[in-house]
Design an enzyme around this catalytic site. Structure first.
Site, PDB file in Angstrom:
ATOM      1  CD  GLU A 431      40.460  45.750  47.920  1.00  0.00           C
ATOM      2  OE1 GLU A 431      39.407  45.714  48.555  1.00  0.00           O
ATOM      3  OE2 GLU A 431      41.034  46.792  47.592  1.00  0.00           O
TER       4      GLU A 431
HETATM    5  C1  LIG Z   1      44.354  45.176  38.706  1.00  0.00           C
HETATM    6  C2  LIG Z   1      44.857  44.442  39.903  1.00  0.00           C
HETATM    7  C3  LIG Z   1      45.152  45.149  41.078  1.00  0.00           C
HETATM    8  C4  LIG Z   1      45.656  44.462  42.200  1.00  0.00           C
HETATM    9  N1  LIG Z   1      46.044  45.175  43.309  1.00  0.00           N
HETATM   10  C5  LIG Z   1      46.703  44.527  44.315  1.00  0.00           C
HETATM   11  C6  LIG Z   1      47.303  45.259  45.394  1.00  0.00           C
HETATM   12  O1  LIG Z   1      47.195  46.480  45.486  1.00  0.00           O
HETATM   13  N2  LIG Z   1      48.001  44.568  46.325  1.00  0.00           N
HETATM   14  C7  LIG Z   1      48.148  43.207  46.268  1.00  0.00           C
HETATM   15  O2  LIG Z   1      48.789  42.640  47.144  1.00  0.00           O
HETATM   16  N3  LIG Z   1      47.576  42.492  45.271  1.00  0.00           N
HETATM   17  C8  LIG Z   1      46.869  43.114  44.286  1.00  0.00           C
HETATM   18  N4  LIG Z   1      46.324  42.403  43.247  1.00  0.00           N
HETATM   19  C9  LIG Z   1      46.386  40.942  43.280  1.00  0.00           C
HETATM   20  C10 LIG Z   1      45.030  40.313  43.518  1.00  0.00           C
HETATM   21  O3  LIG Z   1      44.651  40.488  44.849  1.00  0.00           O
HETATM   22  C11 LIG Z   1      45.175  38.835  43.085  1.00  0.00           C
HETATM   23  O4  LIG Z   1      45.039  38.857  41.683  1.00  0.00           O
HETATM   24  C12 LIG Z   1      44.164  37.929  43.709  1.00  0.00           C
HETATM   25  O5  LIG Z   1      44.444  37.780  45.070  1.00  0.00           O
HETATM   26  C13 LIG Z   1      44.159  36.541  43.058  1.00  0.00           C
HETATM   27  O6  LIG Z   1      45.437  36.036  42.904  1.00  0.00           O
HETATM   28  P1  LIG Z   1      45.913  35.491  41.469  1.00  0.00           P
HETATM   29  O7  LIG Z   1      45.526  36.493  40.460  1.00  0.00           O
HETATM   30  O8  LIG Z   1      47.315  35.100  41.561  1.00  0.00           O
HETATM   31  O9  LIG Z   1      44.991  34.230  41.198  1.00  0.00           O
HETATM   32  P2  LIG Z   1      45.237  32.738  41.690  1.00  0.00           P
HETATM   33  O10 LIG Z   1      45.395  32.703  43.164  1.00  0.00           O
HETATM   34  O11 LIG Z   1      46.270  32.111  40.854  1.00  0.00           O
HETATM   35  O12 LIG Z   1      43.815  32.131  41.349  1.00  0.00           O
HETATM   36  C14 LIG Z   1      43.385  31.864  39.999  1.00  0.00           C
HETATM   37  C15 LIG Z   1      41.963  31.341  40.074  1.00  0.00           C
HETATM   38  O13 LIG Z   1      41.922  30.173  40.895  1.00  0.00           O
HETATM   39  C16 LIG Z   1      41.002  30.347  41.961  1.00  0.00           C
HETATM   40  N5  LIG Z   1      41.509  29.713  43.168  1.00  0.00           N
HETATM   41  C17 LIG Z   1      42.725  29.854  43.753  1.00  0.00           C
HETATM   42  N6  LIG Z   1      42.805  29.120  44.868  1.00  0.00           N
HETATM   43  C18 LIG Z   1      41.623  28.483  44.999  1.00  0.00           C
HETATM   44  C19 LIG Z   1      41.082  27.582  45.955  1.00  0.00           C
HETATM   45  N7  LIG Z   1      41.761  27.175  47.039  1.00  0.00           N
HETATM   46  N8  LIG Z   1      39.825  27.142  45.772  1.00  0.00           N
HETATM   47  C20 LIG Z   1      39.091  27.542  44.716  1.00  0.00           C
HETATM   48  N9  LIG Z   1      39.549  28.385  43.785  1.00  0.00           N
HETATM   49  C21 LIG Z   1      40.794  28.866  43.923  1.00  0.00           C
HETATM   50  C22 LIG Z   1      40.878  31.855  42.136  1.00  0.00           C
HETATM   51  O14 LIG Z   1      39.649  32.210  42.736  1.00  0.00           O
HETATM   52  C23 LIG Z   1      40.993  32.332  40.700  1.00  0.00           C
HETATM   53  O15 LIG Z   1      39.753  32.229  40.076  1.00  0.00           O
HETATM   54  C24 LIG Z   1      45.814  43.063  42.137  1.00  0.00           C
HETATM   55  C25 LIG Z   1      45.492  42.369  40.968  1.00  0.00           C
HETATM   56  C26 LIG Z   1      45.054  43.040  39.856  1.00  0.00           C
HETATM   57  C27 LIG Z   1      44.815  42.262  38.595  1.00  0.00           C
END
Ligand SMILES: Cc1cc2nc3c(=O)[nH]c(=O)nc-3n(C[C@H](O)[C@H](O)[C@H](O)COP(=O)(O)OP(=O)(O)OC[C@H]3O[C@@H](n4cnc5c(N)ncnc54)[C@H](O)[C@@H]3O)c2cc1C
Length: 621
Positions: A431
């Site tokens: 979130e």
């Molecule tokens: C258990 C679980 C439940 C979830 N439930 C849902 C759900 O119900 N619906 C849904 O749609 N999604 C869901 N998600 C997805 C979740 O919202 C995403 O994991 C989250 O938005 C981050 O995306 P990512 O994991 O791809 O990380 P990435 O976007 O790849 O980011 C990786 C790291 O880089 C950092 N980062 C990325 N961009 C930047 C930037 N511009 N500046 C600085 N730092 C940055 C992030 O903060 C993070 O630390 C879920 C994920 C998990 C693991």
């Protein structure tokens, strides 16, 4: 219009433009934090601390007693963790008592709970079983109920909301393998067919909580782009999708370090046919809908974190007063006392922030998007530290599973701290990650300034309009800026605030002005490139979080003492929190001036380029 300048690459600029275009732009309602970042300390928005009306409180108390009994009778959190599933019988009974329809109005068959009671119920459930809290929260905070209540048509509400009482579970599908924090990268498409009466959905959605068992989902997908000012503009649209539609498939159920009972999956859509009337809000407004839903939906997180943090504090208290080593209870040793006192002070701050924001969310004249993001970041990070400290206080027993503790016998208390730590870890990621919360908060915090200076950066604004902007800004800032340097003489009504806390409130007002000056100076120095100075802006956000926490803690402590819930020792606890927060604020202001940001950037560039690869020798690869 290009407000991002040349510092950004084309791809980054395109992502920023999509995010900017999907912002909730209007700021018509009151917000304590928006004022704070502008240098206004609106103490009257925080004090006296908001109170739940007695009838509403009774409704919440009664429901919590009932759901507590149901959970204890029908659901063993250790079993959920071991088996990876929440028993169907428990889910059925949760449905029967309306736990999936808490916020839905009575006219659609719901329980019409206030946001405070919804938060209190999730706070309780999270202190018992995090997977169950995830099930209820993903469905209600961001799934079909919240989305349709905020944006649905009357027909959509009448069709879908009553189903929630009859066993319909929902989820929210935004994330994709290539689109996490940056939703503009999504590739799932919804192509219009049959003259636009239907859409065919194709693509994959990752980590959709409840996705494995959901009956209906809110799915964001790309619809055909529009041409705006001669440029192609991405259109992201939100659809209600029934999971029994042909072409829908759960491709994989994901397994994580925690939340073992949550049904989170990789979902595949192959020519899933969705009627046009299932569009929520309107074509092209799907990302705005998703981000706005998350703006308020993520408010459940602080309530859950506070519930979990309190449980960890309780276990720590019981253990630290009972366990004897080196001749005394471990809680008497200063190193553990340090942890215990900090934990207690942090729980008070989480509690104050959570209930302040939750109460405020029930007020029609308030805008809580900044407060919810701040509370989400503060509480998820604080709870992680609390759970980590609790595990340390339990020593080896903290690392042992509750089942092993119990089966080992010898009267061991089977506190599930290792499970709590596993469950807690995800919350700083989902979130909206902490890093993205910093960017979101900074963007909104600077909105007043950006609104004024945007024309100066816009190549399409002619020179006369730029000069007019400068003249208008000059007048506005000539009135605003000097005020930030005036001495603080008072804050208004401090009735009931314990004497040792009054100074902290005055301090918060003083530092609010310093924060607004600091942010404004940084904007003037770096202009568009401020968005790239993430370490710098995260310090301002953290200072804002601590000033917010100090303010609500002082008011909350006063309210608890006035109600007789606690005595003056709560003033000491709030005093401790404020002192700890003030040390952090002083350190961060210092780091705004003197820091290692440039060197860190250089070193991280070297890391990325593999220049320290020599240090990765002699390890398993
Ligand atoms: C258990 C679980 C439940 C979830 N439930 C849902 C759900 O119900 N619906 C849904 O749609 N999604 C869901 N998600 C997805 C979740 O919202 C995403 O994991 C989250 O938005 C981050 O995306 P990512 O994991 O791809 O990380 P990435 O976007 O790849 O980011 C990786 C790291 O880089 C950092 N980062 C990325 N961009 C930047 C930037 N511009 N500046 C600085 N730092 C940055 C992030 O903060 C993070 O630390 C879920 C994920 C998990 C693991």
């Amino acid at each position: 219009m290009d407000m991002f300048g040349k510092k950004f690459g084309n791809e980054e600029r395109a992502s920023l433009e999509v995010a900017e275009g999907s912002r909730q732009t209007e700021w018509k309602k009151t917000s304590f934090l928006r004022g704070l970042f502008d240098g206004r300390f609106s103490w009257s928005l925080v004090h006296p601390f908001p109170e739940q009306a007695p009838e509403d409180k009774k409704t919440g108390d009664d429901y919590i007693a009932r759901i507590g009994k149901l959970l204890k009778d029908k659901l063993d959190p250790e079993e959920v963790d071991m088996t990876g599933s929440i028993p169907d019988a428990a889910i059925k009974e949760l449905f029967a008592m309306g736990a999936f329809a808490l916020k839905i109005p009575e006219q659609y068959g719901g329980l019409a709970m206030s946001k405070v009671n919804y938060g209190r119920i999730l706070h309780y459930v999270a202190s018992y079983c995090a997977s169950t809290a995830a099930l209820l929260s993903a469905h209600q905070s961001i799934g079909v109920p919240q989305t349709l209540l905020d944006f649905g048509t009357e027909e959509q509400k009448q069709k879908y909301l009553p189903r929630v009482r009859q066993g319909t579970i929902s989820g929210f599908a935004l994330t994709e393998p290539g689109a996490g924090s940056d939703p503009s990268q999504m590739t799932t498409t919804a192509a219009p067919v049959e003259g636009g009466k239907f859409f065919l959905l194709n693509g994959e959605k990752l980590w959709c909580t409840n996705g494995v068992i959901a009956n209906v989902l809110i799915v964001m997908a790309l619809t055909p782009p529009k041409i705006v000012n001669g440029k192609e503009k991405k259109q992201i649209t939100a659809f209600i999708v029934e999971t029994d539609s042909p072409g829908f498939e759960v491709k994989h159920r994901c397994v994580f370090m925690g939340l073992k009972g949550a049904q989170i999956g990789l979902l595949k859509f192959s020519n899933v046919k969705v009627p046009r009337e299932n569009i929520v809000l309107q074509e092209g407004a799907g990302l705005k809908l998703a981000l706005t839903t998350l703006n308020t939906g993520r408010l459940t997180m602080p309530a859950c974190m506070t519930g979990a943090g309190k449980y960890a504090l309780r276990v720590s208290r019981l253990w630290a007063s009972k366990r004897k080593q080196w001749g005394s209870a471990i809680g008497e040793h200063e190193a553990i006392a340090d942890k215990l006192s900090t934990m207690a002070a942090s729980v008070l701050a989480m509690e104050a922030m959570t209930w302040y924001v939750t109460h405020t969310a029930d007020r029609p004249h308030a805008d809580i998007r900044l407060e919810a993001a701040m509370a989400k970041k503060f509480c998820t990070e604080t709870n992680w530290n609390i759970c980590n400290d609790a595990l340390q206080i339990r020593g080896g027993r903290g690392y042992e599973t509750s089942r092993s503790l119990r089966e080992r016998g010898e009267g061991e208390e089977a506190y599930p701290l290792e499970k709590m730590l596993r469950d807690a870890r995800i919350n700083t990621i989902l979130e909206g990650t902490s890093e993205i919360m910093d960017l979101f908060i900074t963007r909104e915090a600077l909105d007043t300034h950006l609104g004024k200076i945007k024309p100066l950066f816009d190549p399409h604004t002619n020179i006369w309009n730029k000069l007019k902007t400068v003249a208008g800004m000059g007048l506005g800032y000539a009135l605003w800026y000097p005020r930030l340097w005036l001495p603080v003489l008072g804050v208004g009504n401090l009735a009931g605030v314990p004497p040792q806390l009054k100074g902290h409130v005055l301090y918060a007002k003083r530092k609010t002005r310093q924060l607004a000056r600091g942010l404004f100076h940084a904007l003037m120095i770096y202009r568009q490139a401020l968005a790239k100075k993430q370490s710098l802006v995260s310090r301002f956000v953290d200072i804002g979080a601590d000033l917010f926490a100090i303010s609500v803690v002082c008011s909350y402590a006063a309210a608890q003492i006035k109600k007789g819930v606690s005595g003056s020792e709560t003033a000491d606890l709030a005093d401790l929190f404020c002192r700890i927060a003030r040390s952090r604020i002083a350190r961060r202001f210092g780091e705004v001036r003197r820091n290692q940001d440039a060197l860190k950037k250089e070193v991280s560039r070297n890391v990325l380029d593999g220049r320290y690869e020599w240090m990765e020798s002699d390890i398993s690869k």
